[in-house]
Design an enzyme around this catalytic site. Sequence first.
Site, PDB file in Angstrom:
ATOM      1  N   ASP A  41       0.821  -1.230   0.000  1.00  0.00           N
ATOM      2  CA  ASP A  41       0.000   0.000   0.000  1.00  0.00           C
ATOM      3  C   ASP A  41       0.848   1.271   0.000  1.00  0.00           C
ATOM      4  O   ASP A  41       0.629   2.158  -0.822  1.00  0.00           O
ATOM      5  CB  ASP A  41      -1.049   0.000   1.142  1.00  0.00           C
ATOM      6  CG  ASP A  41      -0.463  -0.043   2.544  1.00  0.00           C
ATOM      7  OD1 ASP A  41       0.735  -0.355   2.689  1.00  0.00           O
ATOM      8  OD2 ASP A  41      -1.215   0.245   3.500  1.00  0.00           O
ATOM      9  N   ALA A  87      -3.501  -7.612  16.776  1.00  0.00           N
ATOM     10  CA  ALA A  87      -3.389  -8.925  16.152  1.00  0.00           C
ATOM     11  C   ALA A  87      -3.052  -8.814  14.668  1.00  0.00           C
ATOM     12  O   ALA A  87      -2.499  -9.734  14.082  1.00  0.00           O
ATOM     13  CB  ALA A  87      -4.699  -9.690  16.316  1.00  0.00           C
ATOM     14  N   GLY A  88      -3.372  -7.705  14.053  1.00  0.00           N
ATOM     15  CA  GLY A  88      -3.194  -7.591  12.609  1.00  0.00           C
ATOM     16  C   GLY A  88      -4.538  -7.523  11.909  1.00  0.00           C
ATOM     17  O   GLY A  88      -4.645  -7.757  10.714  1.00  0.00           O
ATOM     18  N   SER A 115      -6.403  -4.719  12.400  1.00  0.00           N
ATOM     19  CA  SER A 115      -6.640  -3.265  12.346  1.00  0.00           C
ATOM     20  C   SER A 115      -7.656  -2.760  13.356  1.00  0.00           C
ATOM     21  O   SER A 115      -8.579  -2.020  13.015  1.00  0.00           O
ATOM     22  CB  SER A 115      -7.057  -2.838  10.943  1.00  0.00           C
ATOM     23  OG  SER A 115      -6.025  -3.056  10.052  1.00  0.00           O
ATOM     24  N   GLU A 160      -1.897   7.606  12.559  1.00  0.00           N
ATOM     25  CA  GLU A 160      -0.824   6.610  12.740  1.00  0.00           C
ATOM     26  C   GLU A 160       0.540   7.231  12.421  1.00  0.00           C
ATOM     27  O   GLU A 160       1.496   7.049  13.171  1.00  0.00           O
ATOM     28  CB  GLU A 160      -1.049   5.401  11.811  1.00  0.00           C
ATOM     29  CG  GLU A 160      -2.404   4.730  11.952  1.00  0.00           C
ATOM     30  CD  GLU A 160      -2.541   3.862  13.203  1.00  0.00           C
ATOM     31  OE1 GLU A 160      -1.524   3.569  13.845  1.00  0.00           O
ATOM     32  OE2 GLU A 160      -3.696   3.492  13.528  1.00  0.00           O
ATOM     33  N   ASP A 173      -5.525  -0.028   6.001  1.00  0.00           N
ATOM     34  CA  ASP A 173      -6.393  -0.407   7.114  1.00  0.00           C
ATOM     35  C   ASP A 173      -7.666   0.436   7.143  1.00  0.00           C
ATOM     36  O   ASP A 173      -8.782  -0.089   7.174  1.00  0.00           O
ATOM     37  CB  ASP A 173      -5.636  -0.286   8.441  1.00  0.00           C
ATOM     38  CG  ASP A 173      -4.316  -1.039   8.412  1.00  0.00           C
ATOM     39  OD1 ASP A 173      -4.128  -1.852   7.492  1.00  0.00           O
ATOM     40  OD2 ASP A 173      -3.476  -0.817   9.293  1.00  0.00           O
TER      41      ASP A 173
HETATM   42  C1  GLA Z   1      -0.122  -2.659   8.428  1.00  0.00           C
HETATM   43  C2  GLA Z   1      -0.210  -1.224   7.923  1.00  0.00           C
HETATM   44  C3  GLA Z   1      -0.787  -1.176   6.499  1.00  0.00           C
HETATM   45  C4  GLA Z   1      -0.031  -2.127   5.569  1.00  0.00           C
HETATM   46  C5  GLA Z   1       0.121  -3.515   6.200  1.00  0.00           C
HETATM   47  C6  GLA Z   1       1.042  -4.397   5.410  1.00  0.00           C
HETATM   48  O1  GLA Z   1      -1.394  -3.195   8.560  1.00  0.00           O
HETATM   49  O2  GLA Z   1      -1.002  -0.451   8.783  1.00  0.00           O
HETATM   50  O3  GLA Z   1      -0.765   0.146   6.012  1.00  0.00           O
HETATM   51  O4  GLA Z   1       1.195  -1.579   5.207  1.00  0.00           O
HETATM   52  O5  GLA Z   1       0.644  -3.430   7.528  1.00  0.00           O
HETATM   53  O6  GLA Z   1       0.529  -4.634   4.150  1.00  0.00           O
END
Ligand code: GLA
Length: 384
Positions: A34, A120-121, A123, A157, A169
Site C-alpha cells: 500500500d 493482532a493484525g 486493524s 498513525e 487499514d
Molecule cells: C499494516 C499497515 C498497512 C499495511 C500492512 C502491510 O497493517 O497499517 O498500512 O502496510 O501493515 O501490508
Amino acid sequence: MEKLENIFESHFGRKPAVLSRAPGRLEILGNHTDYNEGYVLSAAVTQSTSFAMAPKAGRVCRLIDCALSGEFTIDLDDMDTPRKGDWTNYLKGALVELRRRGIEFGAFDAVLRSTVPLSAGMSSSAALETAFCFALKTIYGIDLPKAEWARVGQAVENKYMGLQSGLLDQFSSIFGKKDALILCDFRSVEVLKNVPMPPGYSIVVANTMVKHNLVESDYNLRRKSCEKARDAIRRVHPEVRMLRDVNREMLESCRDKMDALDYRRALHVVTEDERVMQGVSFLEKGDIRSFGELLFLSHESSRCNFENSCPELDALVEIARTIPDCLGARLSGGGFGGITIHLVRHEAAELYCNRLKSAYKAMTGKEAQTILCDIGDGASAQPL
Ligand code: GLA
C-alpha cells in the site's frame, strides 16, 4: 449484549445522537504494497468497533469504553502531545488532524465497544479511528470524501503514533463490501473492483497470540528499505515514482546498484503486486486452487525476502500446508507476529480450526486462537 444506546443513556442521562460502526480488516493478498502505491486484495470483517455519541457543551469530552472501567476524558485544548500507552491517543490524533485541516467541531460524550481483536493484525486501531470519525462527522456535519477519512486515520498513525503505515487499514474499514474482497489501488486510492468470495470457501483467521506492536517493530525500517530500492532504480529509470512502477526485469537489471537487503525487500513488494493481479484473475476464473497457492507463495516471500514473519506465523502456515481442506495460508497485515489467514472449505472449517490449534500447540507449546470470519460491509453511521 446490552445496547450501546442504553449504556450511553444510563451513564450520561440522555440519548445519543448517532450510532456508528467500523469493521476490522483482513489483508488477503498484497503485503506492504500500500505505501508503495501498489495493489491489495482486502476485506472488511464483521468484527467491528461501535460508538454511540452526542454533542456536548464545553471543551472536555467524556468517554466510556465498555471493555475498561471508569470514564476517560479528552480536553479539546490539550491534545497536542500523545500520552504513552493511552488508547485515547487514536481519537485525539484524529481531532488534531481535523483541526489541522481547518475543520471545526465541539466536544462530545461517547460510549464505545469493540469486537476486533487487539494488536493482532486485524486493524483494531483503524476500526477505532474510523468509527470515531464517522460518529463525529455525523454530529458536527463534517463533509469530507470517504477516501479523505482514510487519510485522516492514516495521519493519526503516521504523525501522532509514529507508525509510517499506508492507507490499507482505514481504506478497507471504510470501503469493505459484504461477501466480497475489494481490489484496492493505492495510487488512485480507489476500489478497482469487488471480487466475490469464492462460494463454498471461508477465511479462517489464526492468531499466533504473539503480539505485534508495529511501532516498535521493524515496520518503519522496511518502508525505508523500499524507498532506498526505489531511489536506486529511479537513477536508471527516472519515470519510476514508487515500487508500484517497477517490474521484475527492471528490479533485476538494477540489482547491483542497491544494497542486497533492499533488493530482497523490493522483490517482495514487486512480486506481491503481481500476485494480487494474478490472484484476482484466478478468482474470476473460479480457479480457487491456484489462488490459494498464491497465498502460500506470498507467505514464503514474507518469510525469506521481507523477513516480517516469525517462527509462530511460519508454524501455522506449515501446518496449513498439511491439511487438504486448506487451499492457502499466509501472514496477514504488518507481520512480526499477529495473525495468519487460511482459505478453507467452508464445510470443514470448524474441524480445520481444531486440527490447526492442536498441531500448533504441539509444535510451539502455545495456544492459537482461531476465528471463522464473515466478510462484512464497510463503516457506517446512523443518526438517531
Ligand atoms: C499494516 C499497515 C498497512 C499495511 C500492512 C502491510 O497493517 O497499517 O498500512 O502496510 O501493515 O501490508
